[in-house]
Design an enzyme around this catalytic site. Structure first.
Site, PDB file in Angstrom:
ATOM      1  N   ARG A 189      74.840  38.160  59.190  1.00 44.14           N
ATOM      2  CA  ARG A 189      74.781  39.249  58.225  1.00 44.14           C
ATOM      3  C   ARG A 189      73.798  40.347  58.627  1.00 44.14           C
ATOM      4  O   ARG A 189      73.928  41.474  58.189  1.00 44.14           O
ATOM      5  CB  ARG A 189      74.401  38.699  56.845  1.00 44.14           C
ATOM      6  CG  ARG A 189      75.491  37.829  56.219  1.00 44.14           C
ATOM      7  CD  ARG A 189      75.128  37.437  54.793  1.00 44.14           C
ATOM      8  NE  ARG A 189      76.220  36.733  54.141  1.00 44.14           N
ATOM      9  CZ  ARG A 189      76.393  35.426  54.186  1.00 44.14           C
ATOM     10  NH1 ARG A 189      75.550  34.679  54.885  1.00 44.14           N
ATOM     11  NH2 ARG A 189      77.414  34.859  53.564  1.00 44.14           N
ATOM     12  N   ASP A 223      79.772  40.034  56.827  1.00 39.66           N
ATOM     13  CA  ASP A 223      79.770  38.987  55.810  1.00 39.66           C
ATOM     14  C   ASP A 223      80.901  38.008  56.112  1.00 39.66           C
ATOM     15  O   ASP A 223      82.044  38.416  56.323  1.00 39.66           O
ATOM     16  CB  ASP A 223      79.972  39.616  54.436  1.00 39.66           C
ATOM     17  CG  ASP A 223      79.774  38.626  53.295  1.00 39.66           C
ATOM     18  OD1 ASP A 223      80.330  37.516  53.389  1.00 39.66           O
ATOM     19  OD2 ASP A 223      79.080  38.967  52.329  1.00 39.66           O
ATOM     20  N   LYS A 260      78.165  18.585  59.158  1.00 37.89           N
ATOM     21  CA  LYS A 260      78.061  17.790  57.945  1.00 37.89           C
ATOM     22  C   LYS A 260      77.206  18.535  56.923  1.00 37.89           C
ATOM     23  O   LYS A 260      76.441  19.426  57.314  1.00 37.89           O
ATOM     24  CB  LYS A 260      77.479  16.418  58.261  1.00 37.89           C
ATOM     25  CG  LYS A 260      75.970  16.406  58.525  1.00 37.89           C
ATOM     26  CD  LYS A 260      75.466  14.989  58.653  1.00 37.89           C
ATOM     27  CE  LYS A 260      73.959  14.959  58.754  1.00 37.89           C
ATOM     28  NZ  LYS A 260      73.230  15.312  57.539  1.00 37.89           N
ATOM     29  N   ASP A 319      78.802  15.075  64.179  1.00 40.05           N
ATOM     30  CA  ASP A 319      77.687  14.246  63.734  1.00 40.05           C
ATOM     31  C   ASP A 319      76.819  14.051  64.964  1.00 40.05           C
ATOM     32  O   ASP A 319      77.191  13.334  65.884  1.00 40.05           O
ATOM     33  CB  ASP A 319      78.193  12.906  63.194  1.00 40.05           C
ATOM     34  CG  ASP A 319      77.070  12.013  62.674  1.00 40.05           C
ATOM     35  OD1 ASP A 319      75.916  12.210  63.090  1.00 40.05           O
ATOM     36  OD2 ASP A 319      77.345  11.101  61.874  1.00 40.05           O
ATOM     37  N   HIS A 320      75.654  14.702  65.007  1.00 36.75           N
ATOM     38  CA  HIS A 320      74.888  14.739  66.254  1.00 36.75           C
ATOM     39  C   HIS A 320      74.437  13.352  66.710  1.00 36.75           C
ATOM     40  O   HIS A 320      74.154  13.151  67.890  1.00 36.75           O
ATOM     41  CB  HIS A 320      73.684  15.684  66.120  1.00 36.75           C
ATOM     42  CG  HIS A 320      72.561  15.136  65.306  1.00 36.75           C
ATOM     43  ND1 HIS A 320      72.483  15.279  63.940  1.00 36.75           N
ATOM     44  CD2 HIS A 320      71.457  14.442  65.673  1.00 36.75           C
ATOM     45  CE1 HIS A 320      71.384  14.701  63.501  1.00 36.75           C
ATOM     46  NE2 HIS A 320      70.742  14.179  64.521  1.00 36.75           N
ATOM     47  N   LYS A 354      74.148  11.098  70.989  1.00 37.42           N
ATOM     48  CA  LYS A 354      73.010  10.439  71.622  1.00 37.42           C
ATOM     49  C   LYS A 354      73.498   9.385  72.620  1.00 37.42           C
ATOM     50  O   LYS A 354      74.384   8.590  72.319  1.00 37.42           O
ATOM     51  CB  LYS A 354      72.115   9.779  70.563  1.00 37.42           C
ATOM     52  CG  LYS A 354      71.453  10.766  69.601  1.00 37.42           C
ATOM     53  CD  LYS A 354      70.638  10.031  68.560  1.00 37.42           C
ATOM     54  CE  LYS A 354      69.987  11.001  67.583  1.00 37.42           C
ATOM     55  NZ  LYS A 354      68.950  11.819  68.242  1.00 37.42           N
ATOM     56  N   GLU A 383      62.169   7.588  58.807  1.00 40.54           N
ATOM     57  CA  GLU A 383      61.543   8.859  59.174  1.00 40.54           C
ATOM     58  C   GLU A 383      60.143   8.905  58.591  1.00 40.54           C
ATOM     59  O   GLU A 383      59.939   8.554  57.427  1.00 40.54           O
ATOM     60  CB  GLU A 383      62.365  10.031  58.648  1.00 40.54           C
ATOM     61  CG  GLU A 383      63.776  10.111  59.206  1.00 40.54           C
ATOM     62  CD  GLU A 383      64.552  11.277  58.612  1.00 40.54           C
ATOM     63  OE1 GLU A 383      64.397  12.405  59.120  1.00 40.54           O
ATOM     64  OE2 GLU A 383      65.289  11.058  57.632  1.00 40.54           O
ATOM     65  N   HIS A 388      75.542   9.192  59.387  1.00 41.75           N
ATOM     66  CA  HIS A 388      74.861   8.588  60.529  1.00 41.75           C
ATOM     67  C   HIS A 388      74.893   7.063  60.500  1.00 41.75           C
ATOM     68  O   HIS A 388      75.299   6.408  61.474  1.00 41.75           O
ATOM     69  CB  HIS A 388      73.396   9.048  60.574  1.00 41.75           C
ATOM     70  CG  HIS A 388      73.216  10.523  60.700  1.00 41.75           C
ATOM     71  ND1 HIS A 388      74.120  11.331  61.348  1.00 41.75           N
ATOM     72  CD2 HIS A 388      72.224  11.345  60.267  1.00 41.75           C
ATOM     73  CE1 HIS A 388      73.694  12.580  61.317  1.00 41.75           C
ATOM     74  NE2 HIS A 388      72.555  12.607  60.657  1.00 41.75           N
ATOM     75  N   LYS A 426      62.556   8.736  53.846  1.00 39.37           N
ATOM     76  CA  LYS A 426      61.558   9.717  54.260  1.00 39.37           C
ATOM     77  C   LYS A 426      60.164   9.150  54.038  1.00 39.37           C
ATOM     78  O   LYS A 426      59.951   8.270  53.211  1.00 39.37           O
ATOM     79  CB  LYS A 426      61.707  11.008  53.438  1.00 39.37           C
ATOM     80  CG  LYS A 426      63.036  11.727  53.595  1.00 39.37           C
ATOM     81  CD  LYS A 426      63.111  12.480  54.904  1.00 39.37           C
ATOM     82  CE  LYS A 426      64.341  13.359  54.964  1.00 39.37           C
ATOM     83  NZ  LYS A 426      64.450  14.057  56.276  1.00 39.37           N
TER      84      LYS A 426
END
Length: 520
Positions: free
Chosen positions: A64, A113, A172, A201-202, A206, A240, A264, A364
């Site tokens: 934008r 936009d 995602k 999905d990263h 891996k 995490e 994941h 977390k």
């Protein structure tokens, strides 16, 4: 932690030639956002330096903000060099002016936009200026923008594959429950064939995640015992130590279940539990994953109450630093019922895994960062040994991050005259044995450019995962008047999660005390 026996040696492999993508125009919607400069551009820069991109490869960013091509290139360059110490942009460590200038020549910019039909009309005109007819659209935008962007692309004919491929990459989350996932799939299917859609999905990019299949099916020693007859239970952990950072608004709407488990962790579960595919072709692998998810029966409200745990972190100490609780985080409403921790007891009702609990947990502000799969084997009948309690069950640990590797724990006789066993481990570490791999995003971008969707998620797989997650989220919503369990930041999580396993005579691996041979 048992003593480690390092049986690994440096593996000298012949240098492998990375595949090269066809000429293509990569269009990035959301080109001025964090994802583009933290992940996409560094990954593409890495692929360019490794000669994986065709000479006619082009990047067109759409955002934008009003800016010229040169201003966009300068902005990316500044961000890339400034963030070179970040793990997600480690490729910038080899930054040179010559390499960047050669790469930057392929980058251009279009302001507009995403929802404006005129933006897409100008995009279609701009595409005529590029060589070749292959197109890859990457939606680095809020998920809510995806249906509208897909529709607008179709209106100007950019979904058609008349002279070359036209593919679209979606980030995602793919919906927030079963109904929204089904609706999203329906809307996309109106304009793009499933073969053109790449749901990223990263985690699947891996190397250590991809290695799960090779470890299982490439070694007869392990595949022959990978079933209910030998395995007692499986733990899948994604802990995490960090909080939510600047993502509090998003996280308050999603929570740990939608943010981590519904993608994941369910992918890790499928790779751990799936039967061998006919081949490594995309559809064969997707079919076997979907079989696993369809074999998990959705929970009833009563089962949700007894086989799930959710909680929020309160103030504590992580890594020697005092941190606030979830409800004290900026932009988090005091009335938030969002879970920052989830633990589940899932059961796969098929021949291979009947009766074997699969325990999933994520959260977390836990004691440390660790993602791993721990496969616990049955104890043998050792009645003739005088010290039965000395023997621990064999455990195979597949460490996804950090300090990637594989560990096998077993019992050995303690030296001396006693007939006593002690646990020891054989450890394999990726670090030092293989060259640094491509980043997860680089792997997946190269796959998308080459048309290999194996490491992406198919539409029916998304819906199969939501069929498991939605009843859990629904039951929790109906329990919102009940007190929310809590756990202290820097701990292993709520005590209720321990009870989830104790009921079955099992226990979690400690997050706080977990040492790893690859780190020693």
């Amino acid at each position: 932690m048992p003593p480690s026996i390092d049986l690994t040696t440096r593996i000298d492999l012949p240098e492998t030639q990375l595949p090269k993508a066809e000429p293509c125009v990569l269009v990035i919607f959301g080109a001025t956002g964090d994802l583009t400069w933290r992940k996409l551009i560094p990954s593409l820069f890495s692929l360019a330096r490794k000669d994986c991109l065709a000479e006619d490869f082009r990047i067109l960013g759409i955002g934008r903000r009003e800016m010229s091509d040169d201003a966009f290139r300068d902005d990316l360059r500044g961000r890339l060099t400034a963030s070179g110490s970040d793990k997600g942009t480690a490729e910038a460590g080899a930054f040179t002016e010559d390499a960047w200038n050669a790469f930057a020549a392929s980058i251009s910019y279009l302001s507009g936009d995403f929802f404006d039909p005129e933006t897409h009309r100008r995009l279609a005109e701009r595409m005529k200026d590029f060589p070749g007819a292959n197109r890859l659209f990457y939606l680095a935008t809020a998920p809510s923008a995806a249906p509208e962007i897909v529709r607008r692309l179709a209106e100007v004919g950019l979904n058609r594959e008349e002279r070359g491929f036209s593919r679209i990459v979606l980030e995602k989350p793919f919906g927030h429950d079963l109904a929204s996932a089904q609706e999203l799939n329906r809307l996309i299917a109106e304009d793009f064939d499933e073969s053109q859609v790449y749901r990223i999905d990263h985690y699947l990019g891996k190397e250590t995640v991809q290695n799960v299949l090779f470890f299982r099916f490439g070694n007869a020693l392990f595949e022959s015992v990978w079933n209910r007859n030998h395995i007692e239970y499986v733990e899948i952990t994604a802990a995490e130590s960090l909080g939510v950072g600047h993502r509090a608004g998003y996280y308050d709407e999603s929570g740990a279940l939608r943010d981590m488990v519904a993608n994941h962790l369910m992918q890790l579960l499928a790779l751990t539990a799936m039967d061998a595919p006919v081949s490594l072709e995309a559809d064969s692998v997707h079919d076997k994953k979907s079989e696993v998810w369809r074999s998990i029966r959705p929970m009833t409200p009563e089962q949700v109450a007894s086989r799930t745990v959710r909680a929020q972190y309160v103030a504590g100490t992580v890594g020697g630093e005092q941190v606030p609780g979830w409800l004290e985080e900026p932009d988090v409403p005091a009335s938030s019922r969002t879970e920052t921790y989830v633990a589940l007891d899932l059961r796969i009702d098929n021949w291979r895994w009947a009766g074997v609990p699969f325990y999933l947990r994520t959260g977390k502000r836990l004691a440390q960062q660790v993602t791993e799969i721990a496969v616990h084997f049955h104890k043998p009948p050792l009645s003739f040994f005088p010290c039965q309690d000395c023997f621990q069950s064999n455990v195979i640990i597949l460490r996804i991050q950090p300090d990637e590797g594989i560990s096998l724990t077993f019992g050995a006789k303690q030296p001396g005259t006693s007939r006593r066993a002690v646990p020891v481990s054989m450890d394999f570490c990726y670090q030092g044995n293989f060259e640094d791999p491509l980043s997860a995003y680089a792997v997946l971008l190269l796959d998308a450019l080459r048309g290999d969707s194996t490491q992406f998620t198919r539409g029916d797989g998304v819906e199969a995962q939501w069929r498991i997650m939605t009843p859990i989220a629904t039951a929790w919503a109906e329990q919102d008047q009940e007190p929310m369990p809590t756990y202290v930041a820097g701990s292993d999580g709520p005590h209720q999660a321990e009870g989830l396993l104790e009921w079955n005579g099992h226990a979690w691996r400690s997050i706080a005390d977990a040492r790893w041979a690859c780190r020693i």
